[in-house]
Scaffold this active site. Structure first.
Site, PDB file in Angstrom:
ATOM      1  N   ASP A  69       0.858  -1.200   0.000  1.00 37.14           N
ATOM      2  CA  ASP A  69       0.000   0.000   0.000  1.00 37.14           C
ATOM      3  C   ASP A  69       0.885   1.238   0.000  1.00 37.14           C
ATOM      4  OD1 ASP A  69      -1.846   2.141   0.903  1.00 37.14           O
ATOM      5  OD2 ASP A  69      -3.237   0.471   1.150  1.00 37.14           O
ATOM      6  N   LYS A  70       0.497   2.204  -0.819  1.00 37.07           N
ATOM      7  CA  LYS A  70       1.263   3.458  -0.926  1.00 37.07           C
ATOM      8  C   LYS A  70       0.970   4.402   0.238  1.00 37.07           C
ATOM      9  CE  LYS A  70       1.625   7.259  -4.280  1.00 37.07           C
ATOM     10  NZ  LYS A  70       1.027   7.803  -5.513  1.00 37.07           N
ATOM     11  N   THR A 102     -15.739  -2.596 -10.054  1.00 39.07           N
ATOM     12  CA  THR A 102     -16.951  -1.906  -9.623  1.00 39.07           C
ATOM     13  C   THR A 102     -18.080  -2.049 -10.638  1.00 39.07           C
ATOM     14  OG1 THR A 102     -17.829   0.318  -9.256  1.00 39.07           O
ATOM     15  CG2 THR A 102     -15.883   0.183 -10.625  1.00 39.07           C
ATOM     16  N   ASP A 103     -19.315  -1.918 -10.153  1.00 39.89           N
ATOM     17  CA  ASP A 103     -20.454  -1.917 -11.080  1.00 39.89           C
ATOM     18  C   ASP A 103     -20.528  -0.619 -11.891  1.00 39.89           C
ATOM     19  OD1 ASP A 103     -21.245  -0.203  -9.035  1.00 39.89           O
ATOM     20  OD2 ASP A 103     -23.176  -1.163  -8.658  1.00 39.89           O
ATOM     21  N   GLU A 104     -19.750   0.407 -11.476  1.00 43.30           N
ATOM     22  CA  GLU A 104     -19.817   1.697 -12.184  1.00 43.30           C
ATOM     23  C   GLU A 104     -19.301   1.598 -13.614  1.00 43.30           C
ATOM     24  OE1 GLU A 104     -18.694   5.233 -10.162  1.00 43.30           O
ATOM     25  OE2 GLU A 104     -19.535   4.578  -8.268  1.00 43.30           O
ATOM     26  N   THR A 150      -2.749   5.365 -11.246  1.00 43.48           N
ATOM     27  CA  THR A 150      -2.841   4.197 -10.350  1.00 43.48           C
ATOM     28  C   THR A 150      -3.752   3.114 -10.933  1.00 43.48           C
ATOM     29  OG1 THR A 150      -2.315   5.320  -8.293  1.00 43.48           O
ATOM     30  CG2 THR A 150      -3.805   3.440  -8.122  1.00 43.48           C
ATOM     31  N   LYS A 196     -11.451   2.410 -14.105  1.00 42.78           N
ATOM     32  CA  LYS A 196     -11.690   1.024 -13.681  1.00 42.78           C
ATOM     33  C   LYS A 196     -12.093   0.165 -14.887  1.00 42.78           C
ATOM     34  CE  LYS A 196     -11.627  -0.474  -9.999  1.00 42.78           C
ATOM     35  NZ  LYS A 196     -10.565  -1.019  -9.110  1.00 42.78           N
ATOM     36  N   TYR A 238     -13.204   8.192 -12.794  1.00 39.95           N
ATOM     37  CA  TYR A 238     -12.976   7.015 -11.950  1.00 39.95           C
ATOM     38  C   TYR A 238     -13.480   5.746 -12.632  1.00 39.95           C
ATOM     39  CZ  TYR A 238     -14.194   3.410  -8.550  1.00 39.95           C
ATOM     40  OH  TYR A 238     -14.348   2.191  -7.920  1.00 39.95           O
ATOM     41  N   ALA A 298     -14.260   5.210 -15.697  1.00 40.60           N
ATOM     42  CA  ALA A 298     -13.571   4.927 -16.962  1.00 40.60           C
ATOM     43  C   ALA A 298     -12.203   4.296 -16.709  1.00 40.60           C
ATOM     44  CB  ALA A 298     -13.417   6.218 -17.774  1.00 40.60           C
ATOM     45  N   TYR A 317     -26.774  15.507  -3.117  1.00 43.01           N
ATOM     46  CA  TYR A 317     -26.651  15.989  -4.491  1.00 43.01           C
ATOM     47  C   TYR A 317     -27.998  15.918  -5.215  1.00 43.01           C
ATOM     48  CZ  TYR A 317     -21.564  15.260  -3.866  1.00 43.01           C
ATOM     49  OH  TYR A 317     -20.264  15.267  -3.429  1.00 43.01           O
TER      50      TYR A 317
HETATM   51  P1  NAD Z   1     -10.014   3.163  -0.644  1.00 40.49           P
HETATM   52  O1  NAD Z   1      -9.889   4.454  -1.372  1.00 40.49           O
HETATM   53  O2  NAD Z   1     -10.624   3.147   0.711  1.00 40.49           O
HETATM   54  O3  NAD Z   1      -8.578   2.477  -0.507  1.00 40.49           O
HETATM   55  C1  NAD Z   1      -7.657   2.450  -1.551  1.00 40.49           C
HETATM   56  C2  NAD Z   1      -6.321   1.961  -1.004  1.00 40.49           C
HETATM   57  O4  NAD Z   1      -5.391   1.865  -2.092  1.00 40.49           O
HETATM   58  C3  NAD Z   1      -5.695   2.903   0.035  1.00 40.49           C
HETATM   59  O5  NAD Z   1      -5.183   2.163   1.118  1.00 40.49           O
HETATM   60  C4  NAD Z   1      -4.564   3.575  -0.737  1.00 40.49           C
HETATM   61  O6  NAD Z   1      -3.478   3.988   0.083  1.00 40.49           O
HETATM   62  C5  NAD Z   1      -4.166   2.479  -1.711  1.00 40.49           C
HETATM   63  N1  NAD Z   1      -3.515   2.992  -2.938  1.00 40.49           N
HETATM   64  C6  NAD Z   1      -3.955   3.993  -3.744  1.00 40.49           C
HETATM   65  N2  NAD Z   1      -3.094   4.204  -4.741  1.00 40.49           N
HETATM   66  C7  NAD Z   1      -2.084   3.301  -4.595  1.00 40.49           C
HETATM   67  C8  NAD Z   1      -0.909   3.007  -5.329  1.00 40.49           C
HETATM   68  N3  NAD Z   1      -0.562   3.697  -6.426  1.00 40.49           N
HETATM   69  N4  NAD Z   1      -0.105   1.999  -4.899  1.00 40.49           N
HETATM   70  C9  NAD Z   1      -0.436   1.289  -3.783  1.00 40.49           C
HETATM   71  N5  NAD Z   1      -1.527   1.547  -3.034  1.00 40.49           N
HETATM   72  C10 NAD Z   1      -2.360   2.534  -3.437  1.00 40.49           C
HETATM   73  O7  NAD Z   1     -10.811   2.197  -1.629  1.00 40.49           O
HETATM   74  P2  NAD Z   1     -11.916   1.080  -1.304  1.00 40.49           P
HETATM   75  O8  NAD Z   1     -13.237   1.735  -1.197  1.00 40.49           O
HETATM   76  O9  NAD Z   1     -11.419   0.204  -0.240  1.00 40.49           O
HETATM   77  O10 NAD Z   1     -11.916   0.285  -2.701  1.00 40.49           O
HETATM   78  C11 NAD Z   1     -10.978  -0.768  -2.929  1.00 40.49           C
HETATM   79  C12 NAD Z   1     -11.183  -1.319  -4.328  1.00 40.49           C
HETATM   80  O11 NAD Z   1     -12.514  -1.806  -4.460  1.00 40.49           O
HETATM   81  C13 NAD Z   1     -11.006  -0.279  -5.436  1.00 40.49           C
HETATM   82  O12 NAD Z   1     -10.331  -0.885  -6.503  1.00 40.49           O
HETATM   83  C14 NAD Z   1     -12.433   0.099  -5.825  1.00 40.49           C
HETATM   84  O13 NAD Z   1     -12.490   0.481  -7.182  1.00 40.49           O
HETATM   85  C15 NAD Z   1     -13.147  -1.213  -5.588  1.00 40.49           C
HETATM   86  N6  NAD Z   1     -14.576  -1.096  -5.238  1.00 40.49           N
HETATM   87  C16 NAD Z   1     -14.981  -0.266  -4.234  1.00 40.49           C
HETATM   88  C17 NAD Z   1     -16.336  -0.212  -3.881  1.00 40.49           C
HETATM   89  C18 NAD Z   1     -16.823   0.660  -2.748  1.00 40.49           C
HETATM   90  O14 NAD Z   1     -18.031   0.789  -2.565  1.00 40.49           O
HETATM   91  N7  NAD Z   1     -15.958   1.267  -1.954  1.00 40.49           N
HETATM   92  C19 NAD Z   1     -17.263  -0.996  -4.583  1.00 40.49           C
HETATM   93  C20 NAD Z   1     -16.812  -1.817  -5.636  1.00 40.49           C
HETATM   94  C21 NAD Z   1     -15.464  -1.869  -5.946  1.00 40.49           C
HETATM   95  O1  DAU Z   2     -20.887   1.367  -7.059  1.00 40.18           O
HETATM   96  C1  DAU Z   2     -19.614   1.109  -6.555  1.00 40.18           C
HETATM   97  C2  DAU Z   2     -18.898   2.402  -6.269  1.00 40.18           C
HETATM   98  O2  DAU Z   2     -19.532   2.961  -5.122  1.00 40.18           O
HETATM   99  C3  DAU Z   2     -17.410   2.228  -6.030  1.00 40.18           C
HETATM  100  O3  DAU Z   2     -16.811   1.777  -7.214  1.00 40.18           O
HETATM  101  C4  DAU Z   2     -16.771   3.550  -5.606  1.00 40.18           C
HETATM  102  O4  DAU Z   2     -15.400   3.336  -5.283  1.00 40.18           O
HETATM  103  C5  DAU Z   2     -17.496   4.066  -4.384  1.00 40.18           C
HETATM  104  O5  DAU Z   2     -16.977   5.326  -4.029  1.00 40.18           O
HETATM  105  C6  DAU Z   2     -18.996   4.180  -4.669  1.00 40.18           C
HETATM  106  O6  DAU Z   2     -19.269   5.227  -5.641  1.00 40.18           O
HETATM  107  P1  DAU Z   2     -20.482   6.253  -5.469  1.00 40.18           P
HETATM  108  O7  DAU Z   2     -20.177   7.476  -6.233  1.00 40.18           O
HETATM  109  O8  DAU Z   2     -21.786   5.582  -5.727  1.00 40.18           O
HETATM  110  O9  DAU Z   2     -20.372   6.499  -3.870  1.00 40.18           O
HETATM  111  P2  DAU Z   2     -20.474   7.826  -2.978  1.00 40.18           P
HETATM  112  O10 DAU Z   2     -20.491   7.380  -1.561  1.00 40.18           O
HETATM  113  O11 DAU Z   2     -19.498   8.867  -3.378  1.00 40.18           O
HETATM  114  O12 DAU Z   2     -21.930   8.375  -3.343  1.00 40.18           O
HETATM  115  C7  DAU Z   2     -23.098   7.591  -3.162  1.00 40.18           C
HETATM  116  C8  DAU Z   2     -24.279   8.402  -3.676  1.00 40.18           C
HETATM  117  O13 DAU Z   2     -24.481   9.536  -2.814  1.00 40.18           O
HETATM  118  C9  DAU Z   2     -24.077   8.975  -5.067  1.00 40.18           C
HETATM  119  O14 DAU Z   2     -25.309   8.944  -5.779  1.00 40.18           O
HETATM  120  C10 DAU Z   2     -23.668  10.427  -4.814  1.00 40.18           C
HETATM  121  C11 DAU Z   2     -24.391  10.765  -3.528  1.00 40.18           C
HETATM  122  N1  DAU Z   2     -23.703  11.747  -2.640  1.00 40.18           N
HETATM  123  C12 DAU Z   2     -22.412  11.510  -2.296  1.00 40.18           C
HETATM  124  C13 DAU Z   2     -21.717  12.387  -1.500  1.00 40.18           C
HETATM  125  C14 DAU Z   2     -20.266  12.138  -1.135  1.00 40.18           C
HETATM  126  C15 DAU Z   2     -24.390  12.859  -2.154  1.00 40.18           C
HETATM  127  O15 DAU Z   2     -25.575  13.059  -2.444  1.00 40.18           O
HETATM  128  N2  DAU Z   2     -23.703  13.718  -1.348  1.00 40.18           N
HETATM  129  C16 DAU Z   2     -22.386  13.565  -1.011  1.00 40.18           C
HETATM  130  O16 DAU Z   2     -21.831  14.433  -0.297  1.00 40.18           O
END
Ligand code: NAD
Ligand code: DAU
Length: 348
Positions: free
Chosen positions: A34-35, A130-132, A101, A159, A155, A157, A212
């Site tokens: 991890d970075k 991700t489903d995005e 990254t 992924k 983001y 795009a 939003y």
């Molecule tokens: P996060 O942002 O909480 O964590 C990302 C981690 O990656 C951090 O620890 C960061 O330090 C590390 N990192 C970033 N750039 C790096 C690099 N260049 N080299 C090494 N380490 C690096 O993310 P998360 O929410 O835990 O998501 C993890 C993975 O799951 C991502 O690939 C994301 O696309 C995917 N994902 C997330 C969600 C969600 O809802 N959070 C859903 C579906 C998929």
């Molecule tokens: O679907 C999987 C994705 O879910 C992951 O790939 C991403 O890493 C993760 O961040 C998440 O993306 P979203 O954009 O859906 O999550 P976020 O929590 O940023 O936002 C959830 C919803 O809430 C979205 O419709 C935007 C809205 N939102 C978000 C924030 C931060 C608000 O209305 N207000 C806010 O301040």
């Protein structure tokens, strides 16, 4: 599955995954690369940092030499790739790091696997996506593994690009891979830039809650431990080259999530009227309207299903954030405050 390289293991899902796996499997070794960007927090893993089966390397997945050293020193046969820039709003403020990254970093990992794994019989590269990548749904329909890619944000795009590159290494070089495309996760250790932890924090601090647009966008929420279990299932049971959608069958509008969080924090902290803090603000550009997952492939082929329902998962999550105020407060310093100002100053 024996010597596992986990990338991004100090982030939200990566930390939960490492804790889950080390608790459950005594015969594995995990190396966490991890970075430690703003989103990486070693404090998440304090309870296992002295575990003999756990090793931490601070480094960048864009640096092939660092990855190669880990492969040589630890005889890595499995990669679970979480490391990414993960926040859509940050990708709108500044996309460059997302391309570096998420696209180039994934390529570097794949290159080391390709060079190092001459015999691929017990190897696996699991790309956590991700489903995005599928873009936005209208009122009806679900994302399946055959839905065309149509990402909206830098983001998603990035992924989508990484998914394509991972799949190409399977088809072209025979690298053993799987891809998971999961919906929105929630739970402990999520960085307070994402909707759920951000809103909980704003309610506790009695500050305005930014929603939003009209708050009618829909996400399909899954408790993080169920995502970890899905990844474990794919690691152990999936056939080479397969992709699996992972989701909670749990569609909720943003405004309903926010109202639920207000009511739960009010209940747990014996306060009231937190819903008065809700403020509808300028929308996210390119905001996807609705995500919803058809998870029947992973259910039918690999016998995975979520254990948590939203009611229990969200209560556990709200309580975790109330009981771990210090974890959140430690994050809310310099860089975080600057990001918050850039993202919300005009909105709030
Ligand atoms: P996060 O942002 O909480 O964590 C990302 C981690 O990656 C951090 O620890 C960061 O330090 C590390 N990192 C970033 N750039 C790096 C690099 N260049 N080299 C090494 N380490 C690096 O993310 P998360 O929410 O835990 O998501 C993890 C993975 O799951 C991502 O690939 C994301 O696309 C995917 N994902 C997330 C969600 C969600 O809802 N959070 C859903 C579906 C998929
Ligand atoms: O679907 C999987 C994705 O879910 C992951 O790939 C991403 O890493 C993760 O961040 C998440 O993306 P979203 O954009 O859906 O999550 P976020 O929590 O940023 O936002 C959830 C919803 O809430 C979205 O419709 C935007 C809205 N939102 C978000 C924030 C931060 C608000 O209305 N207000 C806010 O301040």
């Amino acid at each position: 599955m024996k010597n596992i390289l986990v990338t991004g293991g100090c982030g939200f899902i990566g930390s939960n995954f490492i804790l889950y796996m080390l608790e459950k499997h005594k015969d594995i070794k995990i190396v966490n690369l991890d970075k430690l960007t703003y989103a990486g927090n070693p404090a998440n893993l304090i309870e296992i940092e002295d575990n003999d089966n756990y090793f931490f390397v601070r480094g960048d997945i864009c640096n092939e030499k660092v990855i190669l050293d880990i492969f040589e020193n630890h005889n890595v046969n499995t990669v679970v790739h979480f490391a990414a820039e993960s926040h859509v709003d940050r990708s709108i403020l500044g996309p460059e790091e997302f391309i570096r990254t998420n696209v180039f970093g994934t390529f570097c990992l794949l290159e080391v696997c390709r060079k190092f794994w001459k015999d691929v019989s017990d190897k696996k590269f699991l790309h956590v996506s991700t489903d995005e990548v599928y873009g936005s749904l209208g009122e009806t329909g679900l994302f399946t593994e055959n839905t065309s890619y149509d990402p909206s944000s830098p983001y998603s795009a990035s992924k989508a690009s990484s998914d394509h590159i991972v799949r190409s290494y399977n088809r072209t070089f025979g690298l053993p891979i799987n891809i998971t495309n999961c919906s929105n996760n929630y739970g402990p250790y999520q960085f307070p830039e994402k909707l759920i932890p951000l809103v909980i924090d704003r309610i506790i601090d009695k500050k305005e809650i930014p929603v939003y647009g009209k708050g009618d966008n829909v996400r399909d929420w899954l408790f993080v431990k169920d995502h970890c279990k899905a990844i474990e299932t794919v690691l152990v049971n999936a056939s080479d080259g397969e992709t699996y959608n992972v989701g909670g069958n749990n569609e909720i509008t943003n405004i309903d999530i926010v109202r639920t969080l207000c009511d739960l924090v009010d209940e747990f902290t014996k306060s009231n009227n937190s819903q008065n803090l809700i403020k509808f603000v300028k929308d996210r550009p390119g905001h996807d309207k609705r995500y919803a997952i058809d998870a029947s492939k992973i259910k039918n082929e690999l016998d995975w299903s979520p254990e948590y329902n939203f009611k229990t998962g969200i209560r556990e999550t709200v309580l975790w954030y109330i009981n771990n105020r210090k974890w959140v407060e430690n994050i809310k310093t310099g860089d975080y405050l600057k990001y918050f100002e850039d993202q919300y100053n005009e909105r709030l």
